[in-house]
Structures are given as C-alpha cells and as structure tokens.
Design an enzyme around this catalytic site. Structure first.
Site: not given
Length: 304
Positions: A31, A34, A36, A167, A169, A204
């Site tokens: 899934a 941007e 990734h 990431g 995030k 994201l």
C-alpha cells in the site's frame, strides 16, 4: 521474488554483476505512497543493490478484521518501486515467512513495547520485530555467494555494507528496531528517513485512504498541535503541552489516545519538566488519535 532462496541468489548475482560494495533493504507492508518512495529513493542513492520487501505481517495485527482490511496493491507497489530504481522486490507468502505457522520463538520488545503504541496495541511490536528480524536475515548481502553466510558485513569483512531503511513516522518502531539491531548484534546499519507530509501537513500513511473528506480535514489538527510545540521549542519557551492538547481535543471528530514529548532514545516523557522552564536539548513530540474509524500516529523531532 517469493522465496528467500531466490532473494539471496538474485541479490548475490546483482552484487557480483555490478561489482557492488553495498546493499540496501526497504521493508514495507505494501500500500505504498510517497513516503515509501522516499525510503526507496534514499536507499538507491546510497547503495549499489536495493531490495524492497512487501509483506503484510499477520503477527503485528491484533484482530483478524484489521489484517483483512489492510490494503493490498501489489501491482501499483511494484510500479512505484520500479520507478524509483529498486533492483529486487521480495513479496513472500505467509507460508514462506512462517512455514510452521506462528513461530514458537519470537523477538520480544521488552519494556519499551508496553507504552505509547504498545499500550494500545498489545503484542504489536513483538510481531513487528520478529518479522523485521527475519527480513534482515533474508537480506544479508553475500549469503547467496559460494561460501557466503558469514554474519559479518562492511569494511574489512569481505562482504558488502548492509543498510536498512525505516521511516521516522513510525518513531517507536524505529527506536525498537535500532535497539534490537544493537542488542542482538545484527550486521546492519539502520537509516532513518524523515516523515513525508502532504502540502497541508498531514503525515502520509497507508491508512489515510480510509478517511472521508471531513475526517481528513479534522486530522490536520494532529500536525498543527505538533507544530505548536516545535514553535515553542525553537523559541526557547516552555512547551505548554496542555494548550496543544486542548487544540486537538477541540476537534470533535478526533479521539486523542496520547500526546507527549519523550526522549528520542528511551521514549520516557520529558514534557513534565518543560511546563514551567524553557525546553532545552533534544526531544520527540508524539501523538496518536482516532479520526473517525481510523487510527493515526505522528511525531515531530524537537531541538533547542
């Protein structure tokens, strides 16, 4: 590729063909977006051979319904990775990764797994670390070469350097992966890639696709609250977490789970010490909330 044997053979072939000295791994659950793409792009810039994995790991889902609901977009994912210059994509079936069913022995995340995301998702990080450990083993460069398999890479080892990309995030996962690699002596460098955001500030996430238009607008309050803390830290002022939290709680579509400022390495809270006195040093503002039916997380490094 769908088997570890194929991955090892093909990565070894490419390293030999390119006379490469480094290999990068980008673990994903598919899934892709941007964020990734940024991971893949960074890996391609820094390595001679890059492998991306796509595997929806059942061990890190608390409920079967969440696992079933996770989006599978393999064809689009392959196109994105190809556009970024990734050399190999490893997309195994569950039976390849866990041939005997759920593994008897797992990596446990310890005390760090019981707080923040771990408190809301028991067992999540044990499952995540277990599959990351397996993927890191699969991707060790040189193990597909004749005589390969030595658990050493890098300068002077006779095998290519090895890097894996995660990431920022998913900050708690990143912290735990780094601790696992250090504590268990994995022969890999963990590279953190900054969070990618949309133009309006929303981090994201593969889950964003499940937000309605109204919910997506409401979700912007998460990054706005983080920015408030960043502004105060940059101005050498007390953090005033309560005001930032009140901003989040003023949005009726958002159900706050946690919001705090923590030490980036230990994940221990720091905000209590910064209510009255100016923020100094390094910190990480972290937040999690449900926006409609969708759980979102975000974070922002603080420095003063």
């Amino acid at each position: 590729m769908t088997t570890a044997a194929q991955l090892r053979a093909e990565s070894a072939r490419l390293l030999t063909e390119k006379q490469g000295s480094s290999q990068g791994l980008v673990p994903t659950m598919g899934a892709l977006h941007e964020g990734h793409a940024r991971l893949a792009r960074t890996a391609v810039e820094q390595n001679d051979v890059v492998v991306a994995s796509i595997f929806v790991n059942p061990l890190q889902f608390g409920e079967a319904v969440d696992l079933d609901r996770y989006p599978r977009t393999l064809e689009a994912d392959m196109e994105l990775l190809d556009a970024e210059g990734v050399d190999l994509v490893f997309a195994p079936a569950v039976e390849e990764v866990y041939p005997g069913g759920e593994p008897l022995v797992r990596v446990t995340a310890g005390r760090l797994a019981g707080k923040w995301e771990g408190a809301s998702r028991p067992g999540h990080f044990d499952g995540a670390l277990t599959v990351v450990a397996k993927l890191l083993h699969y991707g060790i460069p040189g193990t597909g070469l004749p005589g390969g398999g030595a658990f050493v890479t890098g300068a002077g080892a006779g095998l290519p350097a090895y890097r894996a990309y995660f990431g920022q995030k998913d900050a708690q996962q990143l912290t735990l992966v780094r601790r696992m690699v250090t504590d268990l002596n994995f022969p890999v460098e963990i590279v953190a890639v900054p969070t990618v955001r949309s133009a309006d500030g929303l981090a994201l996430s593969s889950r964003n696709r499940f937000l309605s238009g109204e919910e997506r607008e409401a979700a912007l309050v998460l990054s706005r609250a983080l920015r408030l803390l960043e502004e105060r830290a940059n101005a050498h002022e007390p953090l005033d977490l309560e005001s930032a939290q009140a901003l989040v709680e003023s949005q009726p579509l958002v159900g706050l789970d946690y919001f705090d400022v923590v030490d980036p390495e230990t994940l221990e809270p720091l905000a209590e010490n910064c209510k009255e006195t100016p923020f100094r040093g390094e910190g990480l503002a972290i937040i999690a909330a449900k926006v409609g039916p969708v759980r979102l997380i975000d974070n922002l490094p603080l420095s003063s």
